[in-house]
Structure formats: structure tokens, C-alpha cells
Design a protein around this motif. Structure first.
Motif, PDB file in Angstrom:
ATOM      1  N   MET A  49      20.330 -40.601 -23.062  1.00 53.32           N
ATOM      2  CA  MET A  49      19.915 -40.605 -24.539  1.00 53.32           C
ATOM      3  C   MET A  49      19.181 -41.693 -24.789  1.00 53.32           C
ATOM      4  O   MET A  49      18.264 -41.718 -25.247  1.00 53.32           O
ATOM      5  CB  MET A  49      21.196 -40.232 -25.557  1.00 53.32           C
ATOM      6  N   LEU A  50      19.784 -42.889 -24.294  1.00 58.05           N
ATOM      7  CA  LEU A  50      19.125 -44.268 -24.695  1.00 58.05           C
ATOM      8  C   LEU A  50      17.577 -44.286 -23.961  1.00 58.05           C
ATOM      9  O   LEU A  50      16.689 -44.680 -24.484  1.00 58.05           O
ATOM     10  CB  LEU A  50      20.156 -45.365 -24.057  1.00 58.05           C
ATOM     11  N   SER A  51      17.601 -43.763 -22.723  1.00 62.79           N
ATOM     12  CA  SER A  51      16.488 -43.970 -21.990  1.00 62.79           C
ATOM     13  C   SER A  51      15.347 -43.067 -22.770  1.00 62.79           C
ATOM     14  O   SER A  51      14.165 -43.294 -22.705  1.00 62.79           O
ATOM     15  CB  SER A  51      16.751 -43.243 -20.405  1.00 62.79           C
ATOM     16  N   SER A  52      15.697 -41.695 -23.344  1.00 61.56           N
ATOM     17  CA  SER A  52      14.849 -41.010 -24.005  1.00 61.56           C
ATOM     18  C   SER A  52      14.240 -41.482 -25.443  1.00 61.56           C
ATOM     19  O   SER A  52      13.254 -41.720 -25.741  1.00 61.56           O
ATOM     20  CB  SER A  52      15.625 -39.711 -24.239  1.00 61.56           C
ATOM     21  N   LEU A  53      14.986 -42.304 -25.829  1.00 62.57           N
ATOM     22  CA  LEU A  53      14.762 -42.945 -27.178  1.00 62.57           C
ATOM     23  C   LEU A  53      13.970 -44.029 -26.823  1.00 62.57           C
ATOM     24  O   LEU A  53      12.795 -44.399 -27.635  1.00 62.57           O
ATOM     25  CB  LEU A  53      15.855 -43.581 -27.712  1.00 62.57           C
ATOM     26  N   GLU A  54      14.145 -44.809 -26.075  1.00 62.10           N
ATOM     27  CA  GLU A  54      13.325 -46.081 -25.554  1.00 62.10           C
ATOM     28  C   GLU A  54      11.924 -45.362 -25.085  1.00 62.10           C
ATOM     29  O   GLU A  54      10.917 -45.865 -25.428  1.00 62.10           O
ATOM     30  CB  GLU A  54      13.913 -46.723 -24.208  1.00 62.10           C
ATOM     31  N   GLY A  55      11.715 -44.317 -24.391  1.00 62.13           N
ATOM     32  CA  GLY A  55      10.632 -43.746 -23.816  1.00 62.13           C
ATOM     33  C   GLY A  55       9.730 -43.339 -25.220  1.00 62.13           C
ATOM     34  O   GLY A  55       8.642 -43.709 -25.375  1.00 62.13           O
ATOM     35  N   ALA A  56      10.397 -42.838 -26.328  1.00 62.06           N
ATOM     36  CA  ALA A  56       9.639 -42.291 -27.552  1.00 62.06           C
ATOM     37  C   ALA A  56       9.328 -43.511 -28.213  1.00 62.06           C
ATOM     38  O   ALA A  56       8.205 -43.597 -28.632  1.00 62.06           O
ATOM     39  CB  ALA A  56      10.708 -41.736 -28.209  1.00 62.06           C
ATOM     40  N   ILE A  57      10.236 -44.629 -28.220  1.00 60.66           N
ATOM     41  CA  ILE A  57       9.587 -45.741 -28.948  1.00 60.66           C
ATOM     42  C   ILE A  57       8.490 -46.376 -28.334  1.00 60.66           C
ATOM     43  O   ILE A  57       7.439 -46.768 -28.974  1.00 60.66           O
ATOM     44  CB  ILE A  57      10.710 -46.899 -29.049  1.00 60.66           C
TER      45      ILE A  57
END
Length: 120
Positions: A49-57
């Protein structure tokens, strides 16, 4: 009678062996390895989840400066730090010295749409 005596001696030897320092060290090492492995397995979903959020940002804000990327890598290191950031800067309206304005609103929107806030 002889069988009972032999079984009793075997049990005593087994107990003595189990209580030896080497076996205790071996079991302790195995325990540490298994517990570390279980912690890693339990954190897989959170890291995803954190990796996906980081990618979106990073996709939405490609012009972040180096210090801002380092700041966000620290913020996105755990769900607790993401929740703290969201509470202080998105909900509370505190002034963030690293990111402001439209960039901050974008980050807050991405965080609110992610599953990371639902974890805690």
C-alpha cells in the motif's frame, strides 16, 4: 521394571539435553529467525500500500526537489507516519515547510484515496 528404568533415564537425559546452553542458544536463534520472518510476512500488505501511494505521489508530482523526495520517503516509510502527516497537514492545516499549496492538496487527496489511512 527394567523398561521403566530405561525410559526414566532416557527422559532425564532428554531433559538435561534440552536445558543445555547450546540447545537453548539454538532454539533462541531459531525463534529469532522465525519471528523476524513472520514480521516480514505481516508487513507485506502495508509495504504494498505504501509503495502504491508513493508511486501515485511521484507520478502526479514529477518535479519534486531532492529534499522533498527524501522527506516523502521518510513520510511514506510507515502507515503511522502517513497518518501523522495526514492528521497534521491535511486535516489540521498546519504549515508544512517542505510542501505547500497545490502540491500539498494533491498529496492529501492521494492519501485520502489510498487504503493506508484505513489501516490504523
Amino acid at each position: 521394571m527394567w523398561k521403566s528404568f530405561v525410559i526414566l533415564v532416557e527422559i532425564l537425559i532428554f531433559v538435561w539435553l534440552i536445558r543445555s546452553p547450546f540447545v537453548q542458544y539454538l532454539f533462541g536463534d531459531i525463534h529469532d529467525s522465525v519471528s523476524n520472518w513472520m514480521i516480514e510476512v505481516s508487513e507485506i500488505g502495508e509495504k504494498k500500500m505504501l509503495s502504491s501511494l508513493e508511486g501515485a505521489i511521484y507520478v502526479g508530482l514529477p518535479n519534486l526537489k531532492g529534499y522533498q523526495k527524501r522527506y516523502f520517503s521518510e513520510v511514506l516509510s510507515s502507515t503511522e507516519s502517513v497518518n501523522k502527516f495526514y492528521k497534521h497537514y491535511c486535516i489540521g492545516g498546519d504549515i508544512n515547510p517542505n510542501i505547500q499549496g497545490a502540491e500539498l492538496r494533491y498529496v492529501c487527496t492521494q492519501m485520502s484515496q489510498s487504503d493506508v489511512l484505513a489501516v490504523n
